[in-house]
Design a protein around this motif. Structure first.
Motif, mmCIF file in Angstrom:
data_model
loop_
_atom_site.group_PDB
_atom_site.id
_atom_site.type_symbol
_atom_site.label_atom_id
_atom_site.label_comp_id
_atom_site.label_asym_id
_atom_site.label_seq_id
_atom_site.Cartn_x
_atom_site.Cartn_y
_atom_site.Cartn_z
ATOM 1 N N ASP A 1 0.855 -1.195 0.000
ATOM 2 C CA ASP A 1 0.000 0.000 0.000
ATOM 3 C C ASP A 1 0.891 1.245 0.000
ATOM 4 O O ASP A 1 1.611 1.495 0.961
ATOM 5 C CB ASP A 1 -0.894 -0.022 1.235
ATOM 6 N N ALA A 2 0.830 2.000 -1.071
ATOM 7 C CA ALA A 2 1.666 3.197 -1.207
ATOM 8 C C ALA A 2 1.409 4.208 -0.100
ATOM 9 O O ALA A 2 2.304 4.963 0.276
ATOM 10 C CB ALA A 2 1.438 3.839 -2.576
ATOM 11 N N ASN A 3 0.198 4.214 0.438
ATOM 12 C CA ASN A 3 -0.138 5.153 1.505
ATOM 13 C C ASN A 3 0.577 4.826 2.814
ATOM 14 O O ASN A 3 0.609 5.642 3.724
ATOM 15 C CB ASN A 3 -1.654 5.184 1.732
ATOM 16 N N LYS A 4 1.139 3.633 2.894
ATOM 17 C CA LYS A 4 1.845 3.223 4.108
ATOM 18 C C LYS A 4 3.363 3.305 3.944
ATOM 19 O O LYS A 4 4.109 2.849 4.800
ATOM 20 C CB LYS A 4 1.429 1.811 4.500
ATOM 21 N N MET A 5 3.808 3.902 2.848
ATOM 22 C CA MET A 5 5.244 3.984 2.590
ATOM 23 C C MET A 5 5.971 4.785 3.667
ATOM 24 O O MET A 5 7.044 4.391 4.123
ATOM 25 C CB MET A 5 5.542 4.593 1.220
ATOM 26 N N LYS A 6 5.408 5.889 4.098
ATOM 27 C CA LYS A 6 6.054 6.709 5.130
ATOM 28 C C LYS A 6 6.191 5.913 6.424
ATOM 29 O O LYS A 6 7.248 5.951 7.065
ATOM 30 C CB LYS A 6 5.271 7.995 5.369
ATOM 31 N N ALA A 7 5.151 5.189 6.792
ATOM 32 C CA ALA A 7 5.206 4.374 8.005
ATOM 33 C C ALA A 7 6.251 3.270 7.861
ATOM 34 O O ALA A 7 7.010 2.992 8.802
ATOM 35 C CB ALA A 7 3.839 3.769 8.301
ATOM 36 N N TRP A 8 6.320 2.657 6.688
ATOM 37 C CA TRP A 8 7.305 1.614 6.426
ATOM 38 C C TRP A 8 8.714 2.186 6.545
ATOM 39 O O TRP A 8 9.578 1.599 7.208
ATOM 40 C CB TRP A 8 7.066 1.017 5.031
ATOM 41 N N LEU A 9 8.954 3.328 5.915
ATOM 42 C CA LEU A 9 10.266 3.976 5.972
ATOM 43 C C LEU A 9 10.645 4.330 7.410
ATOM 44 O O LEU A 9 11.787 4.127 7.824
ATOM 45 C CB LEU A 9 10.286 5.235 5.105
ATOM 46 N N THR A 10 9.699 4.849 8.160
ATOM 47 C CA THR A 10 9.964 5.239 9.543
ATOM 48 C C THR A 10 10.321 4.027 10.398
ATOM 49 O O THR A 10 11.263 4.067 11.194
ATOM 50 C CB THR A 10 8.754 5.985 10.138
ATOM 51 N N LYS A 11 9.589 2.929 10.209
ATOM 52 C CA LYS A 11 9.869 1.711 10.971
ATOM 53 C C LYS A 11 11.265 1.173 10.632
ATOM 54 O O LYS A 11 12.028 0.797 11.526
ATOM 55 C CB LYS A 11 8.813 0.657 10.670
ATOM 56 N N VAL A 12 11.595 1.141 9.357
ATOM 57 C CA VAL A 12 12.927 0.686 8.939
ATOM 58 C C VAL A 12 13.993 1.604 9.531
ATOM 59 O O VAL A 12 15.013 1.131 10.038
ATOM 60 C CB VAL A 12 13.026 0.620 7.399
ATOM 61 N N LEU A 13 13.763 2.903 9.491
ATOM 62 C CA LEU A 13 14.726 3.866 10.033
ATOM 63 C C LEU A 13 14.960 3.639 11.524
ATOM 64 O O LEU A 13 16.111 3.619 11.981
ATOM 65 C CB LEU A 13 14.244 5.303 9.798
ATOM 66 N N ILE A 14 13.905 3.463 12.284
ATOM 67 C CA ILE A 14 14.043 3.229 13.730
ATOM 68 C C ILE A 14 14.841 1.950 13.975
ATOM 69 O O ILE A 14 15.711 1.909 14.858
ATOM 70 C CB ILE A 14 12.662 3.164 14.414
ATOM 71 N N ASN A 15 14.574 0.921 13.177
ATOM 72 C CA ASN A 15 15.345 -0.319 13.312
ATOM 73 C C ASN A 15 16.817 -0.095 12.990
ATOM 74 O O ASN A 15 17.696 -0.640 13.658
ATOM 75 C CB ASN A 15 14.760 -1.420 12.434
ATOM 76 N N LYS A 16 17.095 0.712 11.971
ATOM 77 C CA LYS A 16 18.490 1.033 11.622
ATOM 78 C C LYS A 16 19.153 1.804 12.761
ATOM 79 O O LYS A 16 20.310 1.542 13.108
ATOM 80 C CB LYS A 16 18.568 1.857 10.333
ATOM 81 N N CYS A 17 18.441 2.752 13.337
ATOM 82 C CA CYS A 17 18.976 3.527 14.471
ATOM 83 C C CYS A 17 19.271 2.607 15.654
ATOM 84 O O CYS A 17 20.333 2.723 16.281
ATOM 85 C CB CYS A 17 17.990 4.612 14.890
ATOM 86 N N ASN A 18 18.346 1.720 15.958
ATOM 87 C CA ASN A 18 18.542 0.790 17.071
ATOM 88 C C ASN A 18 19.749 -0.114 16.832
ATOM 89 O O ASN A 18 20.494 -0.422 17.761
ATOM 90 C CB ASN A 18 17.292 -0.043 17.314
ATOM 91 N N LYS A 19 19.945 -0.521 15.588
ATOM 92 C CA LYS A 19 21.095 -1.352 15.239
ATOM 93 C C LYS A 19 22.405 -0.582 15.454
ATOM 94 O O LYS A 19 23.377 -1.123 15.987
ATOM 95 C CB LYS A 19 20.987 -1.810 13.788
ATOM 96 N N ILE A 20 22.415 0.693 15.061
ATOM 97 C CA ILE A 20 23.598 1.534 15.269
ATOM 98 C C ILE A 20 23.895 1.657 16.760
ATOM 99 O O ILE A 20 25.047 1.539 17.184
ATOM 100 C CB ILE A 20 23.404 2.925 14.620
ATOM 101 N N ILE A 21 22.870 1.876 17.550
ATOM 102 C CA ILE A 21 23.050 2.001 19.002
ATOM 103 C C ILE A 21 23.596 0.700 19.579
ATOM 104 O O ILE A 21 24.532 0.706 20.383
ATOM 105 C CB ILE A 21 21.722 2.399 19.681
ATOM 106 N N LYS A 22 23.045 -0.423 19.157
ATOM 107 C CA LYS A 22 23.457 -1.720 19.668
ATOM 108 C C LYS A 22 24.903 -2.046 19.266
ATOM 109 O O LYS A 22 25.658 -2.610 20.052
ATOM 110 C CB LYS A 22 22.520 -2.802 19.139
#
Length: 91
Positions: free
Chosen positions: A61-82
């Motif tokens: 769903d293209a309307n959920k792209m921002k939410a998808w990007l945000t979730k991936v970004l938070i996971n990337k940030c958490n990985k950097i922290i870890k």
């Protein structure tokens, strides 16, 4: 947005660039707030867009792209922290 997603799924670089321009600033703000470091934030955002390019077929769903990007970004940030044991988050 639906048309952009369709074009990205066909590896259209111009469509991908449009999406990057559309969301980069917002994602950078989130990553900078989460990580407190501009360089780490830039890396997280870049990795997020790379994930979009490689995994865009997972977005139904293209309307959920921002939410998808945000979730991936938070996971990337958490990985950097870890990965950086001495990482200090400043709030």
């Amino acid at each position: 947005m639906e048309e952009l997603l369709k074009r990205i799924k066909h590896k259209d670089e111009e469509a991908f660039e449009e999406i990057v321009n559309m969301f980069q600033r917002q994602l950078l703000i989130i990553a900078t707030f989460r990580l407190g470091d501009k360089e780490f934030a830039d890396d997280a955002v870049q990795d997020t867009f790379l994930s979009l390019f490689n995994n865009c077929k997972k977005i139904k769903d293209a309307n959920k792209m921002k939410a998808w990007l945000t979730k991936v970004l938070i996971n990337k940030c958490n990985k950097i922290i870890k990965q950086n044991k001495n990482f200090k988050i400043s709030f």
